[in-house]
Scaffold this motif. Sequence first.
Motif, short mmCIF file in Angstrom:
data_model
loop_
_atom_site.label_atom_id
_atom_site.label_comp_id
_atom_site.label_asym_id
_atom_site.label_seq_id
_atom_site.Cartn_x
_atom_site.Cartn_y
_atom_site.Cartn_z
N ASN A 1 -16.84 21.74 -11.25
CA ASN A 1 -15.55 21.37 -11.84
C ASN A 1 -14.89 22.56 -12.53
N GLU A 2 -15.67 23.35 -13.26
CA GLU A 2 -15.11 24.52 -13.94
C GLU A 2 -14.57 25.53 -12.93
N ILE A 3 -15.31 25.74 -11.86
CA ILE A 3 -14.87 26.69 -10.83
C ILE A 3 -13.59 26.19 -10.18
N ALA A 4 -13.54 24.89 -9.89
CA ALA A 4 -12.35 24.32 -9.26
C ALA A 4 -11.12 24.47 -10.16
N ILE A 5 -11.28 24.20 -11.45
CA ILE A 5 -10.16 24.33 -12.40
C ILE A 5 -9.69 25.78 -12.47
N ARG A 6 -10.64 26.71 -12.47
CA ARG A 6 -10.29 28.13 -12.57
C ARG A 6 -9.41 28.56 -11.41
N PHE A 7 -9.70 28.05 -10.21
CA PHE A 7 -8.96 28.49 -9.03
C PHE A 7 -7.85 27.52 -8.62
N GLY A 8 -7.64 26.48 -9.40
CA GLY A 8 -6.54 25.57 -9.11
C GLY A 8 -6.73 24.73 -7.87
N VAL A 9 -7.98 24.39 -7.56
CA VAL A 9 -8.28 23.53 -6.42
C VAL A 9 -9.11 22.36 -6.91
N THR A 10 -9.43 21.43 -6.01
CA THR A 10 -10.26 20.29 -6.39
C THR A 10 -11.70 20.55 -6.01
N PRO A 11 -12.65 19.91 -6.69
CA PRO A 11 -14.06 20.05 -6.29
C PRO A 11 -14.30 19.63 -4.85
N ASP A 12 -13.59 18.59 -4.40
CA ASP A 12 -13.78 18.12 -3.02
C ASP A 12 -13.37 19.19 -2.01
N GLU A 13 -12.32 19.95 -2.33
CA GLU A 13 -11.88 21.01 -1.41
C GLU A 13 -12.94 22.11 -1.31
N ILE A 14 -13.59 22.43 -2.42
CA ILE A 14 -14.66 23.43 -2.37
C ILE A 14 -15.86 22.89 -1.61
N ILE A 15 -16.19 21.62 -1.83
CA ILE A 15 -17.31 21.00 -1.13
C ILE A 15 -17.07 21.02 0.38
N GLU A 16 -15.86 20.66 0.79
CA GLU A 16 -15.54 20.61 2.22
C GLU A 16 -15.53 22.00 2.84
N ALA A 17 -14.95 22.98 2.13
CA ALA A 17 -14.85 24.34 2.68
C ALA A 17 -16.21 24.98 2.86
N ASN A 18 -17.19 24.58 2.03
CA ASN A 18 -18.51 25.20 2.09
C ASN A 18 -19.59 24.28 2.66
N ALA A 19 -19.18 23.07 3.08
CA ALA A 19 -20.13 22.09 3.62
C ALA A 19 -21.31 21.90 2.69
N LEU A 20 -21.01 21.73 1.40
CA LEU A 20 -22.07 21.56 0.41
C LEU A 20 -22.66 20.16 0.50
N THR A 21 -23.96 20.09 0.66
CA THR A 21 -24.62 18.79 0.74
C THR A 21 -24.96 18.24 -0.63
#
Length: 472
Positions: free
Chosen positions: A54-74
């Motif tokens: 969540n902190e990383i997502a806020i820092r870069f102005g994206v959502t956690p789901d977008e980071i999860i999808e872009a990196n295929a995080l399980t």
Amino acid sequence: MTGYAHPRNIWMKRLITILFSVAIIIIPSNLGTALALQQETGPTYIIQSGETLNEIAIRFGVTPDEIIEANALTNPNALDIGQEILIPGLEGITGVLTSKIFPFGTSLTSLLRQNKLPLSDMVKLNRLTSPAEVIAGAAFLFPVTDEQNQRIEIQTLQPGSSTLETAIHVGVSPWALVENNHLLGSWDVLPGERLFTGYSIEGNETEQQHSRSISINNLPLIQGETLQISIIASEPLTARGTFNGQPLHFFSDGDLRYFSFCGIHALAEPGAYPMEIITTDNAGRTEHFEQLVLVSPGFYGHQTVYVSAESLDDDVIAQEDAYVTPILLNITPDRLWEGQFQYPIDEPCVNSLFGLRRTYNDGLLNFYHSGMDFAVCAPNLNIYAPATGKVIMAEELIVRGNAILIDHGWGIVSGYWHLSEFNVSVGDTVQPGDLLGLIGNTGRSAGPHLHFEIIINGIPVNPQTWLDLTFP
């Protein structure tokens, strides 16, 4: 003849069917590969200790789901320190995104020039709306690529000089100077701006001869801590300045190094404060540095203390401060101390830290603890000089009790409160380890202890820092 299909037609239909089926299989595969390649392009970020998604997502102005999808995080709750993840939504930016502290004396323009960065990338990464937002001590995101090498500073444009004259002076092409510094033309630079080139210049002794650099010991600044400003020059100069309107006093150790110490008040409001430094060499060349500097909270705790009511009287406190303050503000130009300060007692054990917000006698006075308290843990009550200095006060006061002040030079003073006995007098020069007196319970005290202070230009700072680090 109806109902008859020529063998060649049947074969062609089967071939088309097979090819179409293969295409159905291949096309999604290629699309998936293309999407994967598209997802894999863009900047990455290395996860630091204690960070959450969540902190990383806020820092870069994206959502956690977008980071999860872009990196295929399980398992997004199981991030590893040092793990490199792709940050989506930052098209056009490449490299590894690194968080750095913005240094003092560097403008956004010079940072972009030196690191070959486009302004659009820095604006997008840090959501800047104005160059004035660049505050020394603030963290900013910075893309680093494998092929990225910092440009070399060659010159600060002097008043009355042109870009062409500067280029000729340092031996580079004026067109290369324009290109390397992202200038619209040779006219697109102001006096005082730093210029860079993409390669080193041999024999550029003139610029090195007049070089000077300014650094701050600890950014961001912290409530209650010591600010040390250092200037390293290649020839003698004079320096002056202000921090939040208060004068900065610079002193030299005789080795073309100049230092100024300043105390950040423990009750200073966190935020950005103006700093200005002006240096002038013997030839009259002047450099002017002006920037906002960030002060961060010290996160001090709270303590309740019960003492005699007399030592909490507002008039008594004001009268005593009015007497002591001029002594503290008599700044002497010779540095007497060498190396790290020593602990002022044997077997040091601290029972109250610097900076604690204090409530005295159930609210009769609310203030903060301006020093650190040492309880009696040694088999003696001895108090020692932590560094070389000169005794500038040794007398009985109401709040501080029996108190000693030692001047160490350059605006640095150490203080010792609540003593039972004095072993020194005003005017004495003391060396590290010399006996100053004995621990007592005089003045505003709740029991036998030594209250120890380090005071810079009249402002108490965290003494533990001076016991842990070496200044300058």
